[in-house]
Design a protein around this motif. Structure first.
Motif, PDB file in Angstrom:
ATOM      1  N   ASN A  37     -28.791  14.826  67.958  1.00 49.48           N
ATOM      2  CA  ASN A  37     -28.054  14.742  66.700  1.00 49.48           C
ATOM      3  C   ASN A  37     -26.819  13.893  66.859  1.00 49.48           C
ATOM      4  N   PHE A  38     -26.731  12.861  66.038  1.00 49.68           N
ATOM      5  CA  PHE A  38     -25.496  12.096  65.992  1.00 49.68           C
ATOM      6  C   PHE A  38     -24.710  12.569  64.785  1.00 49.68           C
ATOM      7  N   GLY A  39     -24.026  13.674  64.906  1.00 54.34           N
ATOM      8  CA  GLY A  39     -23.293  14.233  63.781  1.00 54.34           C
ATOM      9  C   GLY A  39     -21.931  13.587  63.654  1.00 54.34           C
ATOM     10  N   LEU A  40     -21.751  12.819  62.610  1.00 54.34           N
ATOM     11  CA  LEU A  40     -20.512  12.057  62.482  1.00 54.34           C
ATOM     12  C   LEU A  40     -19.646  12.557  61.338  1.00 54.34           C
ATOM     13  N   ALA A  41     -20.226  13.271  60.417  1.00 54.67           N
ATOM     14  CA  ALA A  41     -19.414  13.742  59.296  1.00 54.67           C
ATOM     15  C   ALA A  41     -20.086  14.964  58.696  1.00 54.67           C
ATOM     16  N   CYS A  42     -19.816  15.210  57.403  1.00 54.47           N
ATOM     17  CA  CYS A  42     -20.242  16.457  56.785  1.00 54.47           C
ATOM     18  C   CYS A  42     -21.752  16.657  56.824  1.00 54.47           C
ATOM     19  N   CYS A  43     -22.542  15.582  56.820  1.00 56.72           N
ATOM     20  CA  CYS A  43     -23.991  15.746  56.858  1.00 56.72           C
ATOM     21  C   CYS A  43     -24.428  16.516  58.094  1.00 56.72           C
ATOM     22  N   ALA A  44     -23.634  16.424  59.155  1.00 62.38           N
ATOM     23  CA  ALA A  44     -23.996  17.134  60.383  1.00 62.38           C
ATOM     24  C   ALA A  44     -24.080  18.626  60.132  1.00 62.38           C
ATOM     25  N   ILE A  45     -23.282  19.120  59.184  1.00 63.48           N
ATOM     26  CA  ILE A  45     -23.328  20.549  58.880  1.00 63.48           C
ATOM     27  C   ILE A  45     -24.691  20.905  58.295  1.00 63.48           C
ATOM     28  N   GLU A  46     -25.187  20.025  57.423  1.00 67.84           N
ATOM     29  CA  GLU A  46     -26.508  20.287  56.857  1.00 67.84           C
ATOM     30  C   GLU A  46     -27.583  20.161  57.935  1.00 67.84           C
ATOM     31  N   PHE A  47     -27.355  19.246  58.853  1.00 66.08           N
ATOM     32  CA  PHE A  47     -28.297  19.148  59.979  1.00 66.08           C
ATOM     33  C   PHE A  47     -28.325  20.470  60.745  1.00 66.08           C
ATOM     34  N   ILE A  48     -27.123  21.007  60.975  1.00 66.84           N
ATOM     35  CA  ILE A  48     -27.041  22.266  61.717  1.00 66.84           C
ATOM     36  C   ILE A  48     -27.724  23.369  60.922  1.00 66.84           C
ATOM     37  N   ALA A  49     -27.523  23.349  59.587  1.00 67.43           N
ATOM     38  CA  ALA A  49     -28.218  24.333  58.755  1.00 67.43           C
ATOM     39  C   ALA A  49     -29.723  24.177  58.915  1.00 67.43           C
ATOM     40  N   GLY A  50     -30.171  22.936  59.025  1.00 63.32           N
ATOM     41  CA  GLY A  50     -31.601  22.708  59.215  1.00 63.32           C
ATOM     42  C   GLY A  50     -32.097  23.247  60.537  1.00 63.32           C
ATOM     43  N   SER A  51     -31.224  23.258  61.532  1.00 66.08           N
ATOM     44  CA  SER A  51     -31.655  23.731  62.843  1.00 66.08           C
ATOM     45  C   SER A  51     -31.495  25.240  62.977  1.00 66.08           C
TER      46      SER A  51
END
Lengths: 193, 322, 172, 260
Positions: A37-51
């Motif tokens: 995961n290249f979490g750079l901003a707020c989308c990373a939170i949704e990525f984390i929610a996805g995981s």
């Protein structure tokens, strides 16, 4: 400063496998996407929610246990890529072993999003690395990520891999239609006048 | 290794051990996926293979063989290439001497308990070599940590094994399991605890996974590994769980002792090993990683004295029973 | 010539090659790894000669602990990848080393050759029980003395390390 | 490792994980089960093309400038002899770039003629970024998925859309009744309830009421009212599949989950 990277190649098995084996190999790639995961901003939170437990993309074989780029197959760029960060994104992409895939997650990494007019924002991560699937949203729902992953899996299932194809991909889509190394992907605008 | 063994028998036994070596770690890996998922209120792999993602690890294997085999420019090429097999093969050797029942054993060595200890000790050398040869500072740190951990935990493990060997009066695993009596569960309890903790540290599983600590040093010695070589390291990790669980079962839980143990002894051994493997997964999901100094403190101030006390208790017991 | 003879010669040659490479290589970590080869094949030699427990202890202690310790020390201090000039010795140094090594070899051969010449060595498998009885019966005193020596060196090393730490910085 | 509370803590950790394992998992199985989306969730913006007057308000208010509108003017001949000729805007192109859109919804808020609606659909990830530029045909197809606005609260007044749709219909003018329904809704074969632009209409039918048969068929219950742009059964969580877009946007293995 340009490092002469060796051309990417495939592992020993997939290069010369006959067709029925390739179906199995594609199936393997499809359901074993170790994600980075290249979490750079707020989308990373949704990525984390996805995981996390509610959505749990491990169901689809997207396994978030890759601690570094070497072990990863899928890079998910979630968030605003800035010109300052671009070389790092590119470097880590280069460090991943072929065959590798990229999902651009959210408007910012798709095209710069709300910040496309900013001096410091890269206008889409596809300017520096080849992107396989673009997931729209600002930020996208976790389900959007799952759908993007499913689309990527469809794409992988229909793929035929070859080292020549990988080289072609590298030639074609890097850094705005040219080959470049990580330090070169910074936009001219932010270099010293 | 009896001289009476024919060539065919040797081949057959080798193939059986190899098959067990390849299949059991996959089972443990899948079990880890599912146990971990459900301990986190998730489902775990569901799609690979259809039914509850049973083929997830096969898909992983099919993927890993296709990956580009990266070799860092600055790496020490020979050592880098050699390290994964050096990490894996000792576990294969160790698994060969672990008995499932008095008759089912890959190779019955007179001092099989020491074989196992020696093999695991050599196995950690693979991680060390990988850590050094990768030309990566995180790898080097990981190698350092695994060396320190190995030295610290080998001693209590050897002492724990010495305790059961003393109690049984033999160094053979088959002999130890044959001599085993149910009340040893209590008598050898401290040794079992020491062996469990030491084994967990030896195969570098959480909470003793400082050498791999992914939030501190990327992936320790394996940072630079990709593709098949990385898969070999993974296989070694799960083979380590299989080995440690079987050893616990054989040395401390009485292996094939149980109802109908005649023909089904091997089943008892495996059935006793499964909860131990589950324990390793449970620990991983429940506890945070120890800090390096906590790890050393635990080994030297808890495990070693405990193992020595256990050795004393065992010695007294053996002398009194004679 | 039986299979055991072949194995013995093979392990012997391997041990010799490993030992030679360990002292001649310019890669310092490789030297430690060649030491693994040398010690491991020595364990093989023991195994072929029927001393199973000695072979295993050789692996457990020398490969599993001592070489690991050596590697640990190398990694903590300096372990460059590739040949290192820092560890090169002067020709005079090397000459002296070669002379001493040759003298040592001559001495050992002088002792060992008469024994070896007196006929075939029979392979006898030592049982663990007999080994234990020997070790803790006949050889108990040397064994204990040896452990005392090790303990003394351990304590001394600790004392040196601690005194440095105390005089150096208080927070250590 | 404090002396007090170390052991209990260790066992507590084991207990928590074991307890969680004993409980069923909370995971939503997305591709197999439709996600339970809130009715007002912002998935994609649907365009009711007939309502658009090419006024450009949305394009100008868009913070991202991700809406592209092109149009031209048409001269309408005078309806009465000796009358004045009129002009009206004709929409040539309406496109939203979803690669750029920040889903703020300002365009939906600002549209004076209710041409834009939020749909909770989110399944339109693409292989090519150019496919994320949805032209008006594709935007029109999303109208299918726009759910009925739910009541805000149990006793709250009905949503504005519902109230306006429930007003008794006016007698339609002849021109309106003969309107050619070109939108995607009629293609779906459902009741064309969208306010239709009169064929030769003088101005966009702001005050036009829905077509009589739709209004007559509309239940009076606010929550199941059907007189909104996408007239469908009252299941916001289970929108039917839109007609096949240019690039398939639904998951490959998504079975139709029909809850009602």
């Amino acid at each position: 400063m340009s490092v002469d990277l060796p051309m990417p190649k495939l592992g020993p098995v997939s290069e010369h496998a006959p067709k029925p084996i390739k179906v199995v190999l594609n199936w393997g790639r499809r359901y074993s996407l170790w994600v980075f995961n290249f979490g750079l901003a707020c989308c990373a939170i949704e990525f984390i929610a996805g995981s996390a437990s509610n959505h749990d993309f491990i169901r689809l074989g997207v396994i978030p246990f890759a601690p570094g780029p070497r072990q990863a197959d899928l890079m998910i760029v979630s968030g605003t890529v800035t010109d300052k960060m671009g070389p790092a994104v590119r470097r880590l992409y280069d460090q991943m072993a072929e065959p590798k895939y990229v999902i651009s997650f959210g408007s910012c990494s798709n095209s710069g999003g709300p910040y496309w007019d900013s001096y410091s924002v890269t206008k889409g991560v596809d300017q520096i690395i080849p992107v396989d699937v673009y997931v729209p949203g600002c930020p996208p729902r976790p389900e959007s990520l799952l759908q993007g992953i499913i689309r990527l899996q469809e794409k992988i299932a229909g793929e035929t891999l070859s080292s020549a194809g990988l080289a072609e991909k590298q030639r074609r889509t890097y850094a705005g239609h040219r080959r470049a190394t990580a330090p070169e992907v910074t936009r001219g605008l932010v270099s010293r006048p | 290794m009896g001289a009476a063994m024919s060539v065919w028998e040797v081949v057959l036994r080798s193939v059986a051990v190899l098959a067990a070596f390849l299949v059991l770690p996959l089972l443990v890996g899948f079990m880890e996926h599912k146990v971990m998922a459900h301990m986190q209120a998730r489902l775990g792999p569901m799609y690979a293979g259809g039914f509850h993602g049973w083929a997830q690890l096969i898909a992983d294997a099919a993927k890993f063989v296709q990956k580009d085999d990266l070799l860092p420019t600055a790496a020490d090429k020979g050592v880098f290439r050699l390290a994964p097999s050096l990490a894996l093969i000792p576990y294969l050797v160790a698994l060969a001497v672990v008995p499932l029942s008095p008759s089912i054993v890959g190779a019955d060595a007179p001092a099989s308990a020491v074989v196992v200890l020696a093999a695991t000790a050599v196995g950690v050398l693979g991680g060390l070599m990988a850590g050094w040869a990768s030309a990566n500072k995180y790898s080097l740190l990981g190698g350092l940590r695994s060396a320190a951990q190995l030295i610290a935990y080998e001693l209590p493990m050897v002492l724990a094994v010495a305790s059961v060997a003393l109690a049984a009066g033999t160094l053979s695993l088959t002999g130890i399991a044959t001599e085993w009596r149910p009340w040893w569960l209590l008598w050898q309890l401290p040794a079992a605890f020491v062996f469990l903790a030491g084994g967990c540290a030896e195969i570098q599983r959480p909470p003793f996974d400082m050498p791999l600590a992914d939030s501190e040093i990327v992936f320790g010695p394996y940072t630079e590994y990709s593709g098949l070589r990385f898969a070999l390291f993974l296989l070694a990790e799960y083979a380590g769980i299989v080995l440690m669980s079987l050893l616990m079962s054989v040395m401390f839980l009485g292996a094939w002792h149980g109802p109908w143990s005649g023909p089904l002894g091997w089943l008892w051994t495996i059935l006793k090993a499964v909860p131990i493997a589950f324990l390793f997964l449970w620990f991983r999901n429940s506890w945070p990683r120890l800090r390096e100094d906590q790890l050393q403190r635990f080994a030297w101030l808890v495990l070693v004295p405990l193992a020595l006390v256990q050795l004393l208790i065992t010695a007294v017991g053996v002398v009194m029973m004679r | 010539m039986t299979a055991l003879d072949v194995a013995l010669v093979g392990f012997g040659l391997l041990a010799l090659a490993g030992a030679l490479l360990a002292v001649t290589t310019r890669h310092i970590v490789h030297a430690a790894l060649w030491l693994v080869v040398a010690l491991g094949s020595l364990a093989g030699v023991y195994l072929v000669l029927g001393a199973e427990i000695v072979a295993l202890v050789q692996l457990l202690v020398y490969v599993g602990a001592i070489v690991v310790l050596v590697l640990f020390a190398l990694m903590v201090t300096r372990s460059p990848i590739g040949p290192s000039r820092d560890h090169a010795t002067s020709p005079a140094h090397r000459g002296v080393a070669a002379v001493i090594a040759a003298g040592l070899v001559a001495l050992l051969l002088a002792v060992l050759l008469p024994i070896a010449g007196s006929g075939a060595v029979t392979r006898q498998v030592t049982s663990n029980r007999a080994l234990g009885a020997d070790l803790f019966g006949t050889w108990a005193w040397p064994f204990e003395l040896l452990s005392l020596l090790l303990l003394a060196s351990l304590v001394a090393a600790l004392a040196i390390a601690r005194s440095r730490a105390v005089t150096g910085k208080e927070d250590a | 490792m404090s002396e007090r509370g170390f052991l209990p803590g260790v066992f507590k950790g084991l207990g928590i994980t074991m307890k969680t394992m004993a409980r069923p998992a909370v995971t939503h199985e997305y591709p197999d089960a439709r996600p339970d989306l809130p009715p007002r969730s912002r998935g994609v913006i649907a365009l009711v093309e007939e309502n658009c007057t090419s006024c450009m308000l949305c394009a100008r208010e868009c913070p991202d400038w991700c809406i592209y509108i092109e149009g031209h003017k048409e001269t309408i001949p005078a309806t009465t002899p000796g009358g004045r000729e009129r002009q009206r805007n004709v929409l040539d192109r309406f496109a939203i770039d979803y690669a750029l859109c920040m889903y703020c919804g300002i365009c939906v808020e600002v549209c004076p003629f209710d041409a834009l609606y939020w749909s909770p659909q989110f399944e339109y990830a693409e292989f090519d970024i150019q496919d994320l530029l949805h032209e008006k045909e594709r935007l029109g197809q999303w109208v299918q998925t726009v759910p009925v606005p739910p009541a805000l609260d149990e006793r709250a007044p009905d949503a504005a859309e519902v109230v306006s749709a429930n007003k008794p219909p006016r007698v339609p003018r002849p021109a309106a009744a003969a309107g050619d329904a070109t939108g995607a809704v009629s293609a779906a074969g459902e009741a064309p309830v969208r306010r239709e632009r009169p064929a030769g209409g003088d101005r966009p039918a702001r005050a036009e009421r829905p077509a009589p048969e739709a209004a007559a068929g509309a239940p009076t219950d606010a929550t199941t009212d059907a007189a909104t742009p996408a007239t469908r059964d009252a299941e916001p969580a289970a929108p039917p599949e839109p007609p096949e877009p240019a690039v398939p946007a639904e998951p490959p293995v998504a079975p139709e989950e029909e809850t009602s």
